[in-house]
Design a protein around this motif. Sequence first.
Motif, PDB file in Angstrom:
ATOM      1  N   LEU A 291      14.289  48.186  44.846  1.00  0.00           N
ATOM      2  CA  LEU A 291      13.963  47.152  43.863  1.00  0.00           C
ATOM      3  C   LEU A 291      12.533  47.309  43.347  1.00  0.00           C
ATOM      4  CD1 LEU A 291      15.581  44.024  45.590  1.00  0.00           C
ATOM      5  CD2 LEU A 291      16.317  45.082  43.436  1.00  0.00           C
ATOM      6  N   ALA A 292      11.600  47.639  44.228  1.00  0.00           N
ATOM      7  CA  ALA A 292      10.214  47.833  43.812  1.00  0.00           C
ATOM      8  C   ALA A 292      10.098  49.016  42.858  1.00  0.00           C
ATOM      9  CB  ALA A 292       9.326  48.050  45.036  1.00  0.00           C
ATOM     10  N   ALA A 293      10.775  50.116  43.190  1.00  0.00           N
ATOM     11  CA  ALA A 293      10.707  51.298  42.331  1.00  0.00           C
ATOM     12  C   ALA A 293      11.306  51.005  40.962  1.00  0.00           C
ATOM     13  CB  ALA A 293      11.426  52.465  42.995  1.00  0.00           C
ATOM     14  N   ALA A 294      12.452  50.328  40.939  1.00  0.00           N
ATOM     15  CA  ALA A 294      13.094  50.011  39.662  1.00  0.00           C
ATOM     16  C   ALA A 294      12.236  49.053  38.841  1.00  0.00           C
ATOM     17  CB  ALA A 294      14.478  49.407  39.912  1.00  0.00           C
ATOM     18  N   ALA A 295      11.614  48.077  39.495  1.00  0.00           N
ATOM     19  CA  ALA A 295      10.777  47.115  38.784  1.00  0.00           C
ATOM     20  C   ALA A 295       9.554  47.775  38.167  1.00  0.00           C
ATOM     21  CB  ALA A 295      10.352  45.996  39.732  1.00  0.00           C
ATOM     22  N   SER A 296       9.126  48.890  38.727  1.00  0.00           N
ATOM     23  CA  SER A 296       7.964  49.593  38.184  1.00  0.00           C
ATOM     24  C   SER A 296       8.327  50.500  37.016  1.00  0.00           C
ATOM     25  CB  SER A 296       7.283  50.417  39.280  1.00  0.00           C
ATOM     26  OG  SER A 296       8.043  51.574  39.595  1.00  0.00           O
TER      27      SER A 296
ATOM     28  N   VAL B  93       7.187  38.798  53.123  1.00  0.00           N
ATOM     29  CA  VAL B  93       7.996  39.964  53.483  1.00  0.00           C
ATOM     30  C   VAL B  93       8.176  40.860  52.268  1.00  0.00           C
ATOM     31  CG1 VAL B  93      10.267  40.738  54.262  1.00  0.00           C
ATOM     32  CG2 VAL B  93       9.179  38.768  55.348  1.00  0.00           C
ATOM     33  N   ARG B  94       8.530  40.260  51.135  1.00  0.00           N
ATOM     34  CA  ARG B  94       8.698  41.064  49.919  1.00  0.00           C
ATOM     35  C   ARG B  94       7.387  41.704  49.505  1.00  0.00           C
ATOM     36  NH1 ARG B  94      10.544  40.042  43.631  1.00  0.00           N
ATOM     37  NH2 ARG B  94       8.380  40.505  43.152  1.00  0.00           N
ATOM     38  N   GLN B  95       6.308  40.956  49.581  1.00  0.00           N
ATOM     39  CA  GLN B  95       5.010  41.504  49.207  1.00  0.00           C
ATOM     40  C   GLN B  95       4.651  42.703  50.088  1.00  0.00           C
ATOM     41  OE1 GLN B  95       2.368  38.162  49.421  1.00  0.00           O
ATOM     42  NE2 GLN B  95       3.086  37.256  47.497  1.00  0.00           N
ATOM     43  N   ALA B  96       4.954  42.572  51.381  1.00  0.00           N
ATOM     44  CA  ALA B  96       4.670  43.682  52.284  1.00  0.00           C
ATOM     45  C   ALA B  96       5.505  44.906  51.943  1.00  0.00           C
ATOM     46  CB  ALA B  96       4.905  43.261  53.733  1.00  0.00           C
ATOM     47  N   LEU B  97       6.799  44.696  51.675  1.00  0.00           N
ATOM     48  CA  LEU B  97       7.673  45.830  51.387  1.00  0.00           C
ATOM     49  C   LEU B  97       7.341  46.477  50.049  1.00  0.00           C
ATOM     50  CD1 LEU B  97      11.029  44.408  52.759  1.00  0.00           C
ATOM     51  CD2 LEU B  97       9.689  46.298  53.686  1.00  0.00           C
ATOM     52  N   TRP B  98       6.945  45.692  49.068  1.00  0.00           N
ATOM     53  CA  TRP B  98       6.529  46.282  47.799  1.00  0.00           C
ATOM     54  C   TRP B  98       5.162  46.956  47.953  1.00  0.00           C
ATOM     55  CZ3 TRP B  98       8.475  44.224  42.562  1.00  0.00           C
ATOM     56  CH2 TRP B  98       9.843  43.920  42.650  1.00  0.00           C
ATOM     57  N   GLY B  99       4.346  46.422  48.857  1.00  0.00           N
ATOM     58  CA  GLY B  99       3.106  47.116  49.189  1.00  0.00           C
ATOM     59  C   GLY B  99       3.377  48.448  49.874  1.00  0.00           C
ATOM     60  N   LEU B 100       4.418  48.469  50.728  1.00  0.00           N
ATOM     61  CA  LEU B 100       4.814  49.731  51.361  1.00  0.00           C
ATOM     62  C   LEU B 100       5.260  50.731  50.302  1.00  0.00           C
ATOM     63  CD1 LEU B 100       5.542  51.441  53.875  1.00  0.00           C
ATOM     64  CD2 LEU B 100       7.789  50.309  53.847  1.00  0.00           C
ATOM     65  N   ALA B 101       6.012  50.266  49.299  1.00  0.00           N
ATOM     66  CA  ALA B 101       6.427  51.153  48.213  1.00  0.00           C
ATOM     67  C   ALA B 101       5.218  51.742  47.498  1.00  0.00           C
ATOM     68  CB  ALA B 101       7.316  50.399  47.226  1.00  0.00           C
ATOM     69  N   ALA B 102       4.176  50.933  47.330  1.00  0.00           N
ATOM     70  CA  ALA B 102       2.952  51.443  46.706  1.00  0.00           C
ATOM     71  C   ALA B 102       2.265  52.467  47.602  1.00  0.00           C
ATOM     72  CB  ALA B 102       2.004  50.283  46.413  1.00  0.00           C
ATOM     73  N   GLU B 103       2.223  52.183  48.903  1.00  0.00           N
ATOM     74  CA  GLU B 103       1.607  53.134  49.832  1.00  0.00           C
ATOM     75  C   GLU B 103       2.338  54.471  49.823  1.00  0.00           C
ATOM     76  OE1 GLU B 103       0.894  53.733  54.635  1.00  0.00           O
ATOM     77  OE2 GLU B 103       1.312  51.731  53.859  1.00  0.00           O
ATOM     78  N   LEU B 104       3.646  54.425  49.710  1.00  0.00           N
ATOM     79  CA  LEU B 104       4.440  55.651  49.698  1.00  0.00           C
ATOM     80  C   LEU B 104       4.379  56.365  48.366  1.00  0.00           C
ATOM     81  CD1 LEU B 104       7.629  54.310  51.527  1.00  0.00           C
ATOM     82  CD2 LEU B 104       5.770  55.673  52.511  1.00  0.00           C
ATOM     83  N   GLY B 105       3.879  55.688  47.343  1.00  0.00           N
ATOM     84  CA  GLY B 105       3.772  56.315  46.032  1.00  0.00           C
ATOM     85  C   GLY B 105       5.066  56.359  45.263  1.00  0.00           C
ATOM     86  N   ILE B 106       5.999  55.453  45.544  1.00  0.00           N
ATOM     87  CA  ILE B 106       7.291  55.491  44.847  1.00  0.00           C
ATOM     88  C   ILE B 106       7.391  54.430  43.767  1.00  0.00           C
ATOM     89  CG2 ILE B 106       8.473  56.466  46.846  1.00  0.00           C
ATOM     90  CD1 ILE B 106       9.700  53.761  47.384  1.00  0.00           C
ATOM     91  N   VAL B 107       6.299  53.737  43.469  1.00  0.00           N
ATOM     92  CA  VAL B 107       6.277  52.807  42.347  1.00  0.00           C
ATOM     93  C   VAL B 107       5.199  53.253  41.391  1.00  0.00           C
ATOM     94  CG1 VAL B 107       7.097  50.866  43.738  1.00  0.00           C
ATOM     95  CG2 VAL B 107       4.640  51.215  43.449  1.00  0.00           C
ATOM     96  N   GLY B 108       5.316  52.795  40.154  1.00  0.00           N
ATOM     97  CA  GLY B 108       4.279  53.105  39.182  1.00  0.00           C
ATOM     98  C   GLY B 108       2.974  52.470  39.581  1.00  0.00           C
ATOM     99  N   ALA B 109       1.872  53.045  39.153  1.00  0.00           N
ATOM    100  CA  ALA B 109       0.546  52.600  39.590  1.00  0.00           C
ATOM    101  C   ALA B 109       0.251  51.131  39.292  1.00  0.00           C
ATOM    102  CB  ALA B 109      -0.537  53.482  38.971  1.00  0.00           C
ATOM    103  N   PRO B 110       0.517  50.632  38.047  1.00  0.00           N
ATOM    104  CA  PRO B 110       0.170  49.237  37.792  1.00  0.00           C
ATOM    105  C   PRO B 110       0.913  48.275  38.693  1.00  0.00           C
ATOM    106  CG  PRO B 110       0.521  50.412  35.726  1.00  0.00           C
ATOM    107  CD  PRO B 110       0.984  51.314  36.832  1.00  0.00           C
TER     108      PRO B 110
ATOM    109  N   GLY C 160       2.410  48.961  41.535  1.00  0.00           N
ATOM    110  CA  GLY C 160       2.057  49.193  42.927  1.00  0.00           C
ATOM    111  C   GLY C 160       0.768  48.507  43.294  1.00  0.00           C
ATOM    112  N   GLU C 161      -0.224  48.635  42.409  1.00  0.00           N
ATOM    113  CA  GLU C 161      -1.501  48.003  42.701  1.00  0.00           C
ATOM    114  C   GLU C 161      -1.368  46.495  42.705  1.00  0.00           C
ATOM    115  OE1 GLU C 161      -4.112  51.586  40.645  1.00  0.00           O
ATOM    116  OE2 GLU C 161      -4.110  49.573  39.791  1.00  0.00           O
ATOM    117  N   GLU C 162      -0.544  45.974  41.787  1.00  0.00           N
ATOM    118  CA  GLU C 162      -0.344  44.529  41.763  1.00  0.00           C
ATOM    119  C   GLU C 162       0.325  44.056  43.034  1.00  0.00           C
ATOM    120  OE1 GLU C 162       2.001  41.151  39.129  1.00  0.00           O
ATOM    121  OE2 GLU C 162       1.866  43.216  38.418  1.00  0.00           O
TER     122      GLU C 162
END
Length: 431
Positions: free
Chosen positions: A173-178, A375-392, A394-396
Amino acid sequence: MSTRILPAVAHPDAARALTTLLGQLPDTEPAAPVADSTALVDTLARLAAESVAALPEVVLVHERIGPVPALELVREVTLRFPAVAVVLITSEPGPGLFAAAMDAGARGLIALPLSYEELAQRVQAAAAWSFGVRRHLGQGALELYGGPGGRVVTVSGAKGGVGTTLVAVQLALAAAASGRATALADLDLQAGDVASYLDVQFRRSFADLAAIQDISPGVLQDAVFQHDTGIGLLLAPAEGERGEEVNDRSVRQIVSALRTRYEIVVLDCGTQMNSANAAAVEMADTTLLLTTPDVVSVRAARRMVRLWDRLQIRKAEETVTVVNRHVRSAEIQPPLVERITGTRVAKTVVPAHFKELQAAVDAGRMQDLEAKSTVRQALWGLAAELGIVGAPEGEEAVRSGRGAKGARTGRGGLLRSDRGPVAARRGRPTS
């Protein structure tokens, strides 16, 4: 025009013999041989990432390359790098193998023992085909279809009940949202719950693709359910016994097809090891192993890591362990998990806030989990750490996670994250 050749040969003596003959071919630029299937795919992906024009025209695959079987490797290379001509070197060039090699996408066979005349003929024919394809398609088409392909992320559980499916769903979901084209595939073949978590009624599954020898874009599209979140879903079969129809060969083919169409491919591998999800873990660019901060789960994580290493699926240092249901008061903290498992533990940990998940889980709509959920914030933060979301995005996600009520940063905190990509090569219950 010189022909660039990349040999893939495991045995040193065979590699020396092939290199000697290649050095005698006119108008060729043979590269140093790569010793296994992983090195071959990595090398091609690296070259394609720099420029598709940097890819060799011809790849020579020895029948004993390993660990991926030669025909499956031929299929993966031709799917991911369609303008590269692959030639199989074999000691049994009979009609049956010839047909199988052609079905896999090979441009020819070379019989062992090697002869200069046959090698020259096959390389010349393969190179002519590759040059012709590149001229016909043009650079733009090659950039679109011949690049390194999408990134594959597997999520495995150390044991049952650690939240594997929840993590896989939220990463997708995080990757798709990015804004990235994202697929989520359920490889927990006998007990997959991805459909239940996303309120999906489905007919087609992994099992429907297992027997297909050539997965075209149209065939793949028919099997993938397009979810309203934008994620493409390839689900586990509704009848668990049909999971036995899916083997390592079919998984390699299916995952290769998915990564040619999607930027991010998340695979929920469940907690049980079999040939199917073992192949997925071996193919993955990033492998996550989920554990909870308790003795039983961490011991199970260590067993899984050692199993992967013994089977030569994945080395411990190439695995990223994620700690789910983390609490600051627990005796087992991420540094201890890292020492016990020998893996790299993600800086982002997922807090043990069960009540936040209950409504979304009961409704079967994890996509409706509130954005303010830690929980969602942590998991989307994990997606950012892994580099699988777009930068904006992910940083948000990371910023919002750090600003959540009750969140802390640093050792033992509820949320710890950086934004660097993982350098790795390469579920049923709720969190």
